[in-house]
Design a protein around this motif. Structure first.
Motif, PDB file in Angstrom:
ATOM      1  N   MET A  23     -48.085  23.022 -26.482  1.00 20.82           N
ATOM      2  CA  MET A  23     -46.639  22.914 -26.294  1.00 20.82           C
ATOM      3  C   MET A  23     -45.967  24.164 -26.871  1.00 20.82           C
ATOM      4  O   MET A  23     -46.276  24.603 -27.964  1.00 20.82           O
ATOM      5  N   THR A  24     -45.031  24.724 -26.136  1.00 23.17           N
ATOM      6  CA  THR A  24     -44.327  25.917 -26.555  1.00 23.17           C
ATOM      7  C   THR A  24     -43.139  25.548 -27.429  1.00 23.17           C
ATOM      8  O   THR A  24     -42.363  24.661 -27.093  1.00 23.17           O
ATOM      9  N   SER A  25     -43.016  26.268 -28.522  1.00 19.44           N
ATOM     10  CA  SER A  25     -41.880  26.066 -29.412  1.00 19.44           C
ATOM     11  C   SER A  25     -40.652  26.746 -28.820  1.00 19.44           C
ATOM     12  O   SER A  25     -40.737  27.872 -28.338  1.00 19.44           O
ATOM     13  N   GLN A  26     -39.519  26.068 -28.846  1.00 16.27           N
ATOM     14  CA  GLN A  26     -38.291  26.661 -28.351  1.00 16.27           C
ATOM     15  C   GLN A  26     -37.428  27.076 -29.525  1.00 16.27           C
ATOM     16  O   GLN A  26     -37.273  26.322 -30.481  1.00 16.27           O
ATOM     17  N   VAL A  27     -36.892  28.279 -29.422  1.00 17.34           N
ATOM     18  CA  VAL A  27     -35.984  28.773 -30.457  1.00 17.34           C
ATOM     19  C   VAL A  27     -34.657  29.118 -29.791  1.00 17.34           C
ATOM     20  O   VAL A  27     -34.614  29.402 -28.593  1.00 17.34           O
ATOM     21  N   PRO A  28     -33.576  29.105 -30.545  1.00 18.71           N
ATOM     22  CA  PRO A  28     -32.279  29.412 -29.950  1.00 18.71           C
ATOM     23  C   PRO A  28     -32.176  30.877 -29.534  1.00 18.71           C
ATOM     24  O   PRO A  28     -32.848  31.743 -30.082  1.00 18.71           O
ATOM     25  N   LYS A  29     -31.322  31.147 -28.582  1.00 21.14           N
ATOM     26  CA  LYS A  29     -31.076  32.521 -28.131  1.00 21.14           C
ATOM     27  C   LYS A  29     -30.114  33.240 -29.070  1.00 21.14           C
ATOM     28  O   LYS A  29     -30.080  34.465 -29.123  1.00 21.14           O
ATOM     29  N   LEU A  30     -29.316  32.459 -29.821  1.00 20.64           N
ATOM     30  CA  LEU A  30     -28.340  33.017 -30.743  1.00 20.64           C
ATOM     31  C   LEU A  30     -28.318  32.169 -32.006  1.00 20.64           C
ATOM     32  O   LEU A  30     -28.304  30.936 -31.927  1.00 20.64           O
ATOM     33  N   VAL A  31     -28.306  32.839 -33.162  1.00 19.92           N
ATOM     34  CA  VAL A  31     -28.132  32.160 -34.444  1.00 19.92           C
ATOM     35  C   VAL A  31     -26.993  32.875 -35.160  1.00 19.92           C
ATOM     36  O   VAL A  31     -26.999  34.105 -35.273  1.00 19.92           O
ATOM     37  N   ALA A  32     -25.988  32.119 -35.612  1.00 20.40           N
ATOM     38  CA  ALA A  32     -24.839  32.702 -36.305  1.00 20.40           C
ATOM     39  C   ALA A  32     -24.812  32.220 -37.751  1.00 20.40           C
ATOM     40  O   ALA A  32     -25.031  31.042 -38.020  1.00 20.40           O
ATOM     41  N   PHE A  33     -24.565  33.150 -38.654  1.00 22.43           N
ATOM     42  CA  PHE A  33     -24.506  32.843 -40.082  1.00 22.43           C
ATOM     43  C   PHE A  33     -23.171  33.277 -40.660  1.00 22.43           C
ATOM     44  O   PHE A  33     -22.689  34.369 -40.355  1.00 22.43           O
ATOM     45  N   ASP A  34     -22.614  32.448 -41.514  1.00 20.23           N
ATOM     46  CA  ASP A  34     -21.508  32.872 -42.365  1.00 20.23           C
ATOM     47  C   ASP A  34     -22.149  33.704 -43.475  1.00 20.23           C
ATOM     48  O   ASP A  34     -23.345  33.595 -43.728  1.00 20.23           O
ATOM     49  N   LEU A  35     -21.389  34.529 -44.150  1.00 19.23           N
ATOM     50  CA  LEU A  35     -21.943  35.387 -45.191  1.00 19.23           C
ATOM     51  C   LEU A  35     -21.642  34.847 -46.586  1.00 19.23           C
ATOM     52  O   LEU A  35     -22.521  34.331 -47.267  1.00 19.23           O
ATOM     53  N   ASP A  36     -20.381  34.977 -47.022  1.00 13.18           N
ATOM     54  CA  ASP A  36     -19.991  34.567 -48.371  1.00 13.18           C
ATOM     55  C   ASP A  36     -20.253  33.079 -48.576  1.00 13.18           C
ATOM     56  O   ASP A  36     -19.794  32.245 -47.805  1.00 13.18           O
ATOM     57  N   GLY A  37     -21.022  32.765 -49.588  1.00 10.61           N
ATOM     58  CA  GLY A  37     -21.296  31.380 -49.933  1.00 10.61           C
ATOM     59  C   GLY A  37     -22.364  30.710 -49.083  1.00 10.61           C
ATOM     60  O   GLY A  37     -22.696  29.555 -49.310  1.00 10.61           O
ATOM     61  N   THR A  38     -22.901  31.417 -48.083  1.00 14.75           N
ATOM     62  CA  THR A  38     -23.973  30.877 -47.254  1.00 14.75           C
ATOM     63  C   THR A  38     -25.212  31.757 -47.367  1.00 14.75           C
ATOM     64  O   THR A  38     -26.293  31.277 -47.672  1.00 14.75           O
ATOM     65  N   ILE A  39     -25.047  33.049 -47.119  1.00 11.78           N
ATOM     66  CA  ILE A  39     -26.157  33.992 -47.242  1.00 11.78           C
ATOM     67  C   ILE A  39     -26.230  34.524 -48.667  1.00 11.78           C
ATOM     68  O   ILE A  39     -27.307  34.689 -49.217  1.00 11.78           O
ATOM     69  N   TRP A  40     -25.094  34.802 -49.267  1.00  7.34           N
ATOM     70  CA  TRP A  40     -25.098  35.349 -50.627  1.00  7.34           C
ATOM     71  C   TRP A  40     -23.948  34.805 -51.467  1.00  7.34           C
ATOM     72  O   TRP A  40     -23.015  34.192 -50.967  1.00  7.34           O
ATOM     73  N   SER A  41     -24.046  35.075 -52.739  1.00  3.87           N
ATOM     74  CA  SER A  41     -23.012  34.740 -53.717  1.00  3.87           C
ATOM     75  C   SER A  41     -22.955  35.889 -54.713  1.00  3.87           C
ATOM     76  O   SER A  41     -23.995  36.459 -55.045  1.00  3.87           O
ATOM     77  N   PRO A  42     -21.775  36.235 -55.165  1.00  2.00           N
ATOM     78  CA  PRO A  42     -20.465  35.630 -54.953  1.00  2.00           C
ATOM     79  C   PRO A  42     -19.838  36.110 -53.652  1.00  2.00           C
ATOM     80  O   PRO A  42     -20.363  37.005 -52.993  1.00  2.00           O
ATOM     81  N   ASP A  43     -18.692  35.507 -53.322  1.00  3.04           N
ATOM     82  CA  ASP A  43     -17.897  35.999 -52.198  1.00  3.04           C
ATOM     83  C   ASP A  43     -17.466  37.428 -52.515  1.00  3.04           C
ATOM     84  O   ASP A  43     -17.269  37.782 -53.679  1.00  3.04           O
ATOM     85  N   MET A  44     -17.301  38.246 -51.491  1.00  3.01           N
ATOM     86  CA  MET A  44     -16.950  39.653 -51.699  1.00  3.01           C
ATOM     87  C   MET A  44     -15.644  39.811 -52.481  1.00  3.01           C
ATOM     88  O   MET A  44     -15.531  40.692 -53.324  1.00  3.01           O
ATOM     89  N   TYR A  45     -14.650  38.957 -52.233  1.00  7.99           N
ATOM     90  CA  TYR A  45     -13.373  39.099 -52.949  1.00  7.99           C
ATOM     91  C   TYR A  45     -13.545  38.935 -54.454  1.00  7.99           C
ATOM     92  O   TYR A  45     -12.749  39.447 -55.238  1.00  7.99           O
ATOM     93  N   MET A  46     -14.583  38.231 -54.873  1.00  7.29           N
ATOM     94  CA  MET A  46     -14.818  38.019 -56.300  1.00  7.29           C
ATOM     95  C   MET A  46     -15.329  39.279 -56.997  1.00  7.29           C
ATOM     96  O   MET A  46     -15.406  39.316 -58.226  1.00  7.29           O
ATOM     97  N   LEU A  47     -15.654  40.318 -56.234  1.00  3.73           N
ATOM     98  CA  LEU A  47     -16.167  41.566 -56.802  1.00  3.73           C
ATOM     99  C   LEU A  47     -15.076  42.612 -56.983  1.00  3.73           C
ATOM    100  O   LEU A  47     -15.376  43.750 -57.330  1.00  3.73           O
ATOM    101  N   TRP A  48     -13.803  42.260 -56.732  1.00  2.00           N
ATOM    102  CA  TRP A  48     -12.731  43.239 -56.900  1.00  2.00           C
ATOM    103  C   TRP A  48     -12.785  43.804 -58.308  1.00  2.00           C
ATOM    104  O   TRP A  48     -13.015  43.083 -59.282  1.00  2.00           O
ATOM    105  N   GLY A  49     -12.598  45.110 -58.396  1.00  2.09           N
ATOM    106  CA  GLY A  49     -12.794  45.813 -59.656  1.00  2.09           C
ATOM    107  C   GLY A  49     -14.185  46.414 -59.706  1.00  2.09           C
ATOM    108  O   GLY A  49     -14.500  47.242 -60.555  1.00  2.09           O
ATOM    109  N   GLY A  50     -15.018  45.979 -58.780  1.00  2.85           N
ATOM    110  CA  GLY A  50     -16.375  46.503 -58.618  1.00  2.85           C
ATOM    111  C   GLY A  50     -16.551  46.847 -57.154  1.00  2.85           C
ATOM    112  O   GLY A  50     -15.818  47.647 -56.607  1.00  2.85           O
ATOM    113  N   GLY A  51     -17.526  46.217 -56.529  1.00  8.31           N
ATOM    114  CA  GLY A  51     -17.749  46.427 -55.107  1.00  8.31           C
ATOM    115  C   GLY A  51     -18.621  47.628 -54.815  1.00  8.31           C
ATOM    116  O   GLY A  51     -19.490  47.994 -55.601  1.00  8.31           O
ATOM    117  N   SER A  52     -18.364  48.267 -53.708  1.00  7.05           N
ATOM    118  CA  SER A  52     -19.182  49.374 -53.223  1.00  7.05           C
ATOM    119  C   SER A  52     -19.087  50.587 -54.150  1.00  7.05           C
ATOM    120  O   SER A  52     -18.030  50.814 -54.752  1.00  7.05           O
TER     121      SER A  52
END
Length: 94
Positions: free
Chosen positions: A1-30
């Protein structure tokens, strides 16, 4: 049996992929520096950490043959899109 995978996967970033949210780094950042596959540090040495098994999921999508035709989309309302873009590149996301 062939495994089916989605054609598109969407991810939120802040709080889903990483922590903290980017706004929480103000005063730091890039610029961000790579520490390891699960952590970056911003210019004030604050941590940005991959959450849970997000890194493993992204790695699987990027490297497993059955996912080769799947597109990854990033969905975010971050206040700092350039920081998020830099973090995605440094975490080597697909």
């Amino acid at each position: 049996m062939t495994s089916q995978v989605p054609k598109l996967v969407a991810f939120d970033l802040d709080g889903t992929i990483w922590s903290p949210d980017m706004y929480m780094l103000w005063g730091g950042g890039s610029p961000f520096r790579f520490v390891n596959n699960e952590e970056l540090r911003d210019c004030s040495n604050s941590k940005v950490k991959i959450l849970g098994i997000s890194g493993e999921i992204l790695d699987t999508i990027a490297t497993a043959d059955e996912w080769k035709d799947t597109v990854v989309a990033w969905v975010s309302c971050t206040d700092e899109p350039s920081w998020a873009d830099e973090c995605m590149k440094k975490f080597k996301t697909p």
